[in-house]
Design a protein around this motif. Structure first.
Motif, PDB file in Angstrom:
ATOM      1  N   GLY A  85       7.911  19.516  25.069  1.00  0.00           N
ATOM      2  CA  GLY A  85       7.422  18.287  24.457  1.00  0.00           C
ATOM      3  C   GLY A  85       6.056  18.537  23.838  1.00  0.00           C
ATOM      4  N   VAL A  86       5.733  17.816  22.782  1.00  0.00           N
ATOM      5  CA  VAL A  86       4.505  18.093  22.032  1.00  0.00           C
ATOM      6  C   VAL A  86       3.560  16.887  21.988  1.00  0.00           C
ATOM      7  CG1 VAL A  86       5.446  19.911  20.577  1.00  0.00           C
ATOM      8  CG2 VAL A  86       5.697  17.525  19.882  1.00  0.00           C
ATOM      9  N   LEU A  87       3.682  15.977  22.913  1.00  0.00           N
ATOM     10  CA  LEU A  87       2.773  14.827  22.894  1.00  0.00           C
ATOM     11  C   LEU A  87       1.306  15.262  23.008  1.00  0.00           C
ATOM     12  CD1 LEU A  87       2.392  11.785  22.773  1.00  0.00           C
ATOM     13  CD2 LEU A  87       2.680  11.715  25.271  1.00  0.00           C
ATOM     14  N   PRO A  88       0.931  16.175  23.915  1.00  0.00           N
ATOM     15  CA  PRO A  88      -0.489  16.594  23.959  1.00  0.00           C
ATOM     16  C   PRO A  88      -0.942  17.247  22.658  1.00  0.00           C
ATOM     17  CG  PRO A  88       0.657  17.259  25.962  1.00  0.00           C
ATOM     18  CD  PRO A  88       1.706  16.808  25.002  1.00  0.00           C
ATOM     19  N   GLN A  89      -0.039  17.996  22.025  1.00  0.00           N
ATOM     20  CA  GLN A  89      -0.410  18.666  20.777  1.00  0.00           C
ATOM     21  C   GLN A  89      -0.562  17.676  19.620  1.00  0.00           C
ATOM     22  OE1 GLN A  89       1.917  19.895  22.951  1.00  0.00           O
ATOM     23  NE2 GLN A  89       0.583  21.558  23.649  1.00  0.00           N
ATOM     24  N   ILE A  90       0.303  16.668  19.574  1.00  0.00           N
ATOM     25  CA  ILE A  90       0.149  15.633  18.545  1.00  0.00           C
ATOM     26  C   ILE A  90      -1.177  14.915  18.727  1.00  0.00           C
ATOM     27  CG2 ILE A  90       1.075  13.445  17.685  1.00  0.00           C
ATOM     28  CD1 ILE A  90       3.860  14.457  18.377  1.00  0.00           C
ATOM     29  N   TYR A  91      -1.479  14.579  19.975  1.00  0.00           N
ATOM     30  CA  TYR A  91      -2.756  13.927  20.270  1.00  0.00           C
ATOM     31  C   TYR A  91      -3.931  14.808  19.865  1.00  0.00           C
ATOM     32  CZ  TYR A  91      -6.695  12.314  23.100  1.00  0.00           C
ATOM     33  OH  TYR A  91      -7.942  11.897  23.520  1.00  0.00           O
ATOM     34  N   GLY A  92      -3.876  16.093  20.235  1.00  0.00           N
ATOM     35  CA  GLY A  92      -4.972  17.000  19.914  1.00  0.00           C
ATOM     36  C   GLY A  92      -5.143  17.184  18.414  1.00  0.00           C
ATOM     37  N   SER A  93      -4.034  17.296  17.676  1.00  0.00           N
ATOM     38  CA  SER A  93      -4.123  17.468  16.221  1.00  0.00           C
ATOM     39  C   SER A  93      -4.770  16.259  15.564  1.00  0.00           C
ATOM     40  CB  SER A  93      -2.727  17.703  15.636  1.00  0.00           C
ATOM     41  OG  SER A  93      -2.159  18.899  16.131  1.00  0.00           O
ATOM     42  N   LEU A  94      -4.342  15.068  15.956  1.00  0.00           N
ATOM     43  CA  LEU A  94      -4.876  13.857  15.339  1.00  0.00           C
ATOM     44  C   LEU A  94      -6.345  13.637  15.711  1.00  0.00           C
ATOM     45  CD1 LEU A  94      -1.850  11.422  15.825  1.00  0.00           C
ATOM     46  CD2 LEU A  94      -2.548  12.601  13.734  1.00  0.00           C
ATOM     47  N   VAL A  95      -6.671  13.837  16.980  1.00  0.00           N
ATOM     48  CA  VAL A  95      -8.038  13.579  17.441  1.00  0.00           C
ATOM     49  C   VAL A  95      -9.026  14.562  16.807  1.00  0.00           C
ATOM     50  CG1 VAL A  95      -9.550  13.697  19.448  1.00  0.00           C
ATOM     51  CG2 VAL A  95      -7.422  12.428  19.587  1.00  0.00           C
ATOM     52  N   THR A  96      -8.706  15.854  16.831  1.00  0.00           N
ATOM     53  CA  THR A  96      -9.633  16.832  16.257  1.00  0.00           C
ATOM     54  C   THR A  96      -9.812  16.616  14.757  1.00  0.00           C
ATOM     55  OG1 THR A  96      -7.776  18.390  16.069  1.00  0.00           O
ATOM     56  CG2 THR A  96      -9.213  18.594  17.997  1.00  0.00           C
ATOM     57  N   SER A  97      -8.735  16.255  14.064  1.00  0.00           N
ATOM     58  CA  SER A  97      -8.843  16.036  12.615  1.00  0.00           C
ATOM     59  C   SER A  97      -9.688  14.806  12.305  1.00  0.00           C
ATOM     60  CB  SER A  97      -7.448  15.885  12.002  1.00  0.00           C
ATOM     61  OG  SER A  97      -6.674  17.050  12.207  1.00  0.00           O
ATOM     62  N   LEU A  98      -9.481  13.732  13.057  1.00  0.00           N
ATOM     63  CA  LEU A  98     -10.249  12.510  12.792  1.00  0.00           C
ATOM     64  C   LEU A  98     -11.724  12.697  13.147  1.00  0.00           C
ATOM     65  CD1 LEU A  98      -7.717   9.802  14.059  1.00  0.00           C
ATOM     66  CD2 LEU A  98      -8.261  10.418  11.695  1.00  0.00           C
ATOM     67  N   VAL A  99     -12.005  13.368  14.260  1.00  0.00           N
ATOM     68  CA  VAL A  99     -13.405  13.617  14.626  1.00  0.00           C
ATOM     69  C   VAL A  99     -14.052  14.565  13.626  1.00  0.00           C
ATOM     70  CG1 VAL A  99     -14.940  14.538  16.408  1.00  0.00           C
ATOM     71  CG2 VAL A  99     -12.965  13.157  17.060  1.00  0.00           C
ATOM     72  N   ALA A 100     -13.297  15.533  13.126  1.00  0.00           N
ATOM     73  CA  ALA A 100     -13.821  16.420  12.089  1.00  0.00           C
ATOM     74  C   ALA A 100     -14.212  15.634  10.840  1.00  0.00           C
ATOM     75  CB  ALA A 100     -12.783  17.493  11.739  1.00  0.00           C
ATOM     76  N   LEU A 101     -13.414  14.625  10.493  1.00  0.00           N
ATOM     77  CA  LEU A 101     -13.769  13.779   9.350  1.00  0.00           C
ATOM     78  C   LEU A 101     -15.056  13.010   9.607  1.00  0.00           C
ATOM     79  CD1 LEU A 101     -10.428  12.207   8.031  1.00  0.00           C
ATOM     80  CD2 LEU A 101     -11.806  14.025   7.021  1.00  0.00           C
ATOM     81  N   ILE A 102     -15.268  12.585  10.859  1.00  0.00           N
ATOM     82  CA  ILE A 102     -16.499  11.871  11.183  1.00  0.00           C
ATOM     83  C   ILE A 102     -17.715  12.758  10.912  1.00  0.00           C
ATOM     84  CG2 ILE A 102     -17.820  10.839  13.076  1.00  0.00           C
ATOM     85  CD1 ILE A 102     -15.174   9.909  14.274  1.00  0.00           C
ATOM     86  N   PHE A 103     -17.583  14.061  11.186  1.00  0.00           N
ATOM     87  CA  PHE A 103     -18.665  14.992  10.875  1.00  0.00           C
ATOM     88  C   PHE A 103     -18.738  15.278   9.380  1.00  0.00           C
ATOM     89  CE2 PHE A 103     -18.043  16.189  15.389  1.00  0.00           C
ATOM     90  CZ  PHE A 103     -19.352  16.121  15.814  1.00  0.00           C
ATOM     91  N   ALA A 104     -17.571  15.472   8.743  1.00  0.00           N
ATOM     92  CA  ALA A 104     -17.544  16.003   7.378  1.00  0.00           C
ATOM     93  C   ALA A 104     -17.833  14.953   6.312  1.00  0.00           C
ATOM     94  CB  ALA A 104     -16.174  16.641   7.106  1.00  0.00           C
ATOM     95  N   ILE A 105     -17.448  13.691   6.534  1.00  0.00           N
ATOM     96  CA  ILE A 105     -17.616  12.682   5.480  1.00  0.00           C
ATOM     97  C   ILE A 105     -19.085  12.452   5.138  1.00  0.00           C
ATOM     98  CG2 ILE A 105     -17.341  10.228   4.961  1.00  0.00           C
ATOM     99  CD1 ILE A 105     -14.614  10.356   6.303  1.00  0.00           C
ATOM    100  N   PRO A 106     -19.956  12.131   6.111  1.00  0.00           N
ATOM    101  CA  PRO A 106     -21.363  11.957   5.728  1.00  0.00           C
ATOM    102  C   PRO A 106     -22.006  13.245   5.219  1.00  0.00           C
ATOM    103  CG  PRO A 106     -21.108  11.829   8.115  1.00  0.00           C
ATOM    104  CD  PRO A 106     -19.734  11.825   7.542  1.00  0.00           C
ATOM    105  N   LEU A 107     -21.640  14.393   5.824  1.00  0.00           N
ATOM    106  CA  LEU A 107     -22.193  15.666   5.357  1.00  0.00           C
ATOM    107  C   LEU A 107     -21.752  15.972   3.933  1.00  0.00           C
ATOM    108  CD1 LEU A 107     -23.690  18.339   5.872  1.00  0.00           C
ATOM    109  CD2 LEU A 107     -21.569  19.232   6.864  1.00  0.00           C
ATOM    110  N   GLY A 108     -20.458  15.782   3.652  1.00  0.00           N
ATOM    111  CA  GLY A 108     -19.931  16.112   2.340  1.00  0.00           C
ATOM    112  C   GLY A 108     -20.427  15.185   1.254  1.00  0.00           C
TER     113      GLY A 108
END
Length: 327
Positions: A85-108
């Motif tokens: 099952g990939v529920l932890p991986q789906i969660y990890g993919s979505l969370v890391t990508s969204l948090v990365a956007l929180i860093f990247a949007i103001p910086l970019g």
């Protein structure tokens, strides 16, 4: 009296007319050939994409038939018992990508504004632009090694202080962070995707008509009022495009996630604890996988493609909405 005698004109020259007609025919042939070539290449790219999707889905069919949609909500990955099952991986993919956007949007966006709106001296613009291009050209495995040997030791005291003072917040709680974590992955992903936002946002702002800025300044607006109320709204569709493209890039990143997530097959609400992503799962287990496990990994790849497709659809809807508002 003829035109030749008066000097006001000259008789038509058939040779010149033939040359003009030949050049026009050649130009039309080149245009038609270019259009057909680009159409063929676009169709070929579409065929390759469809072929990849079909092959991946075919390889995933045994796992799809055995696990069904339960694969998406199961948190166990046990090759010995053939439970996947990939529920932890789906969660990890979505969370890391969204948090990365929180860093990247103001910086970019901030860097793009700094480079295009006259805030940066000329002697600073070139080195920053070179650094941005260098980040894009840096292999992700190198960034992963940098995260292991440089970033993790550097931020470990900071993360521990945050954990001790703000540990009551679920996203920052849990045991004291020691090494790989979802937050480390998100930080490195934010660094990786920020050049995408910078480049597209910078191009968008530079392509806007100068009359917008000059008109706002002529009406008495300050530089910041012009930027926030005129320039950014006018280029909002391009900025949103850059953000969505960066999100897709973050979802598909493999080596950084595999090296820095900790590959823990569990859902940790705290970002400071190890986790996993779909790409990290595939990269870490594909080499020693059995037949059913390979099919399950392919199923995980299909899930990732669906997530990326949904991101692209949402991006297209948002972009069209902002384009309609601009018009």
């Amino acid at each position: 009296m003829t035109s030749a005698a008066t000097g006001y004109g000259s008789p038509p020259n058939p040779d010149i007319d033939v040359d003009i007609e030949k050049k026009a025919s050649l130009s039309r042939a080149v245009d038609v050939g270019f259009v057909r070539l680009t159409l063929a290449l676009a169709g070929f790219a579409g065929i390759i994409l469809i072929w990849v999707i079909l092959q991946t889905t075919e390889a995933a069919l045994p796992a799809i038939q055995q696990f069904g949609l339960g694969f998406l909500v199961t948190a166990r990955w046990n090759p010995v018992e053939n439970i996947y099952g990939v529920l932890p991986q789906i969660y990890g993919s979505l969370v890391t990508s969204l948090v990365a956007l929180i860093f990247a949007i103001p910086l970019g966006i901030g860097t793009a504004i700094f480079l295009t709106e006259g805030f940066a001296p000329k002697w600073v613009t070139e080195p920053i632009s070179f650094a941005i291009e260098l980040i894009v050209a840096t292999p992700s495995v190198v960034l992963g090694l940098w995260g292991i040997f440089v970033l993790i030791p550097a931020v470990r005291p900071i993360f521990r202080a945050i954990n001790q003072t703000l540990g009551w917040i679920p996203f920052l709680g849990g045991p004291a962070p020691r090494g790989p974590s979802l937050l480390i992955v998100a930080v490195v992903l934010g660094i990786m995707i920020s050049p995408i936002i910078i480049s597209i946002t910078r191009s968008t702002l530079e392509s806007l008509p100068r009359s917008l800025k000059e008109g706002a300044l002529a009406l008495g607006a300050t530089r910041w009022e012009t930027l926030l109320t005129v320039m950014i709204p006018a280029g909002l569709s391009g900025i949103v495009s850059s953000i969505m493209l960066a999100l897709g890039r973050a979802l598909g990143e493999t080596m950084v996630a595999a090296m820095l997530s900790g590959n823990a097959n569990r859902i940790n609400i705290s970002l400071m604890q190890p986790g996993s992503t779909i790409t990290a799962l595939i990269a870490s287990q594909f080499g020693e996988a059995g037949r059913l496990q390979v099919s399950a990994l392919m199923y995980a790849g299909v899930v990732l493609m669906v997530l990326t497709l949904l991101v692209n659809i949402v991006a297209e809807i948002i972009i069209r909405k902002f384009q309609n508002l601009e018009q």
